[in-house]
Design a protein around this motif. Structure first.
Motif, short mmCIF file in Angstrom:
data_model
loop_
_atom_site.label_atom_id
_atom_site.label_comp_id
_atom_site.label_asym_id
_atom_site.label_seq_id
_atom_site.Cartn_x
_atom_site.Cartn_y
_atom_site.Cartn_z
N GLN A 263 5.93 -8.88 4.48
CA GLN A 263 5.85 -10.32 4.21
C GLN A 263 4.45 -10.72 3.75
O GLN A 263 4.30 -11.48 2.80
N ASP A 264 3.44 -10.21 4.43
CA ASP A 264 2.06 -10.58 4.11
C ASP A 264 1.56 -9.92 2.83
O ASP A 264 0.74 -10.50 2.10
N HIS A 265 1.99 -8.71 2.59
CA HIS A 265 1.52 -7.94 1.42
C HIS A 265 2.72 -7.30 0.73
O HIS A 265 2.96 -6.09 0.87
N PRO A 266 3.47 -8.06 -0.05
CA PRO A 266 4.68 -7.52 -0.67
C PRO A 266 4.42 -6.39 -1.66
O PRO A 266 5.34 -5.63 -1.99
N GLN A 267 3.19 -6.24 -2.12
CA GLN A 267 2.87 -5.18 -3.07
C GLN A 267 2.73 -3.81 -2.40
O GLN A 267 2.82 -2.78 -3.05
N VAL A 268 2.50 -3.78 -1.09
CA VAL A 268 2.25 -2.52 -0.39
C VAL A 268 3.45 -1.57 -0.45
O VAL A 268 3.28 -0.39 -0.80
N PRO A 269 4.68 -2.01 -0.14
CA PRO A 269 5.80 -1.07 -0.23
C PRO A 269 5.99 -0.50 -1.63
O PRO A 269 6.23 0.70 -1.80
N LEU A 270 5.84 -1.36 -2.65
CA LEU A 270 5.99 -0.89 -4.02
C LEU A 270 4.90 0.13 -4.36
O LEU A 270 5.16 1.18 -4.95
N LEU A 271 3.67 -0.19 -3.96
CA LEU A 271 2.56 0.73 -4.19
C LEU A 271 2.78 2.05 -3.47
O LEU A 271 2.53 3.12 -4.03
N MET A 272 3.25 1.99 -2.24
CA MET A 272 3.50 3.23 -1.49
C MET A 272 4.59 4.07 -2.14
O MET A 272 4.49 5.29 -2.19
N HIS A 273 5.62 3.43 -2.65
CA HIS A 273 6.70 4.19 -3.30
C HIS A 273 6.24 4.77 -4.63
O HIS A 273 6.69 5.85 -5.02
N GLN A 274 5.35 4.07 -5.33
CA GLN A 274 4.89 4.57 -6.63
C GLN A 274 3.74 5.56 -6.49
O GLN A 274 3.69 6.55 -7.21
N LYS A 275 2.82 5.32 -5.59
CA LYS A 275 1.60 6.11 -5.51
C LYS A 275 1.36 6.72 -4.13
O LYS A 275 0.27 7.20 -3.85
N GLY A 276 2.34 6.69 -3.26
CA GLY A 276 2.15 7.16 -1.88
C GLY A 276 1.75 8.61 -1.78
O GLY A 276 0.86 8.97 -1.02
N ALA A 277 2.40 9.47 -2.58
CA ALA A 277 2.06 10.90 -2.54
C ALA A 277 0.63 11.12 -3.03
O ALA A 277 -0.08 11.98 -2.50
N PHE A 278 0.19 10.34 -4.01
CA PHE A 278 -1.19 10.45 -4.49
C PHE A 278 -2.16 10.07 -3.37
O PHE A 278 -3.19 10.71 -3.20
N GLY A 279 -1.82 9.04 -2.61
CA GLY A 279 -2.68 8.63 -1.49
C GLY A 279 -2.78 9.71 -0.43
O GLY A 279 -3.85 9.95 0.13
N VAL A 280 -1.67 10.38 -0.16
CA VAL A 280 -1.68 11.49 0.81
C VAL A 280 -2.54 12.63 0.27
O VAL A 280 -3.35 13.21 1.01
N ALA A 281 -2.40 12.94 -1.01
CA ALA A 281 -3.20 14.00 -1.62
C ALA A 281 -4.69 13.66 -1.55
O ALA A 281 -5.52 14.52 -1.24
N LEU A 282 -5.01 12.42 -1.83
CA LEU A 282 -6.41 11.99 -1.78
C LEU A 282 -6.96 12.09 -0.36
O LEU A 282 -8.06 12.59 -0.14
N ALA A 283 -6.17 11.65 0.62
CA ALA A 283 -6.60 11.75 2.02
C ALA A 283 -6.76 13.20 2.44
O ALA A 283 -7.64 13.53 3.25
N ALA A 284 -5.93 14.09 1.90
CA ALA A 284 -6.02 15.51 2.24
C ALA A 284 -7.31 16.13 1.72
O ALA A 284 -7.87 17.02 2.35
N LEU A 285 -7.79 15.64 0.59
CA LEU A 285 -9.01 16.20 0.00
C LEU A 285 -10.28 15.59 0.57
O LEU A 285 -11.33 16.22 0.56
N LEU A 286 -10.20 14.37 1.05
CA LEU A 286 -11.39 13.67 1.55
C LEU A 286 -11.60 13.96 3.03
O LEU A 286 -10.67 14.35 3.73
N PRO A 287 -12.82 13.75 3.51
CA PRO A 287 -13.08 14.00 4.93
C PRO A 287 -12.64 12.82 5.81
O PRO A 287 -13.43 12.18 6.49
N VAL A 288 -11.36 12.51 5.75
CA VAL A 288 -10.78 11.44 6.57
C VAL A 288 -9.60 12.03 7.33
O VAL A 288 -9.03 13.03 6.90
N PRO A 289 -9.22 11.42 8.45
CA PRO A 289 -8.06 11.94 9.19
C PRO A 289 -6.79 11.81 8.34
O PRO A 289 -6.48 10.76 7.80
N LEU A 290 -6.08 12.88 8.23
CA LEU A 290 -4.86 12.92 7.42
C LEU A 290 -3.68 12.26 8.14
O LEU A 290 -2.72 11.85 7.50
N ALA A 291 -3.76 12.12 9.44
CA ALA A 291 -2.64 11.61 10.22
C ALA A 291 -2.19 10.22 9.76
O ALA A 291 -0.99 9.98 9.60
N MET A 292 -3.13 9.32 9.54
CA MET A 292 -2.74 7.97 9.15
C MET A 292 -2.00 7.97 7.81
O MET A 292 -1.04 7.23 7.61
#
Length: 140
Positions: A53-82
């Motif tokens: 409700q607050d951020h209607p663009q987030v689900p669309l962004l996650m469905h379009q670019k979610g795997a890219f975000g996971v890949a980016l988190a995997a390469l960066l020194p951040v916790p992958l769990a989130m």
């Protein structure tokens, strides 16, 4: 850190990489499963409904670019769990997720290759000590 300790403990580097990469991959898939199950909990579902409700663009962004975000988190020194939990909760394409989860492997490989193995111990040198006969204060 576990990879580094294993290499310093004289475990062969290919074995360290295989175990660490496999464990990371299983952890990523487990994180996706946790994210899927968060939707079934009432507080988790209400959180994601409010997010939608607050951020209607987030689900669309996650469905379009979610795997890219996971890949980016995997390469960066951040916790992958989130990233994996979020990917699971938004039910991003699982095949793309599985491919993105492999992006942690190059980072693990770099850590393993850059870690130093222990230097070999110098061989012990045998010293012979000539023992003098003990008289214990008695003169012969």
């Amino acid at each position: 850190l576990r990879c580094l300790l294993s290499v310093q403990g004289d475990v062969p580097k290919p074995e360290v990489f295989t175990v660490c990469a496999g464990a990371s991959y299983v952890a990523a898939v487990s994180g996706y499963a946790i994210g899927l199950s968060l939707r079934s909990i009432s507080c988790g579902d209400s959180f994601f409904q409010k997010l939608n409700q607050d951020h209607p663009q987030v689900p669309l962004l996650m469905h379009q670019k979610g795997a890219f975000g996971v890949a980016l988190a995997a390469l960066l020194p951040v916790p992958l769990a989130m990233a994996t939990w979020t990917a699971g909760s938004f039910r991003i394409d699982f095949k793309r997720f599985l491919l993105a989860a492999c992006c942690r492997w190059p980072k693990i490989l770099v850590f393993v290759l850059l870690s130093t193995t222990p230097s070999p111990e110098p061989p012990l040198q045998e010293h012979t000590v000539k023992a003098e006969p003990q008289t214990f204060g008695l003169v012969q």
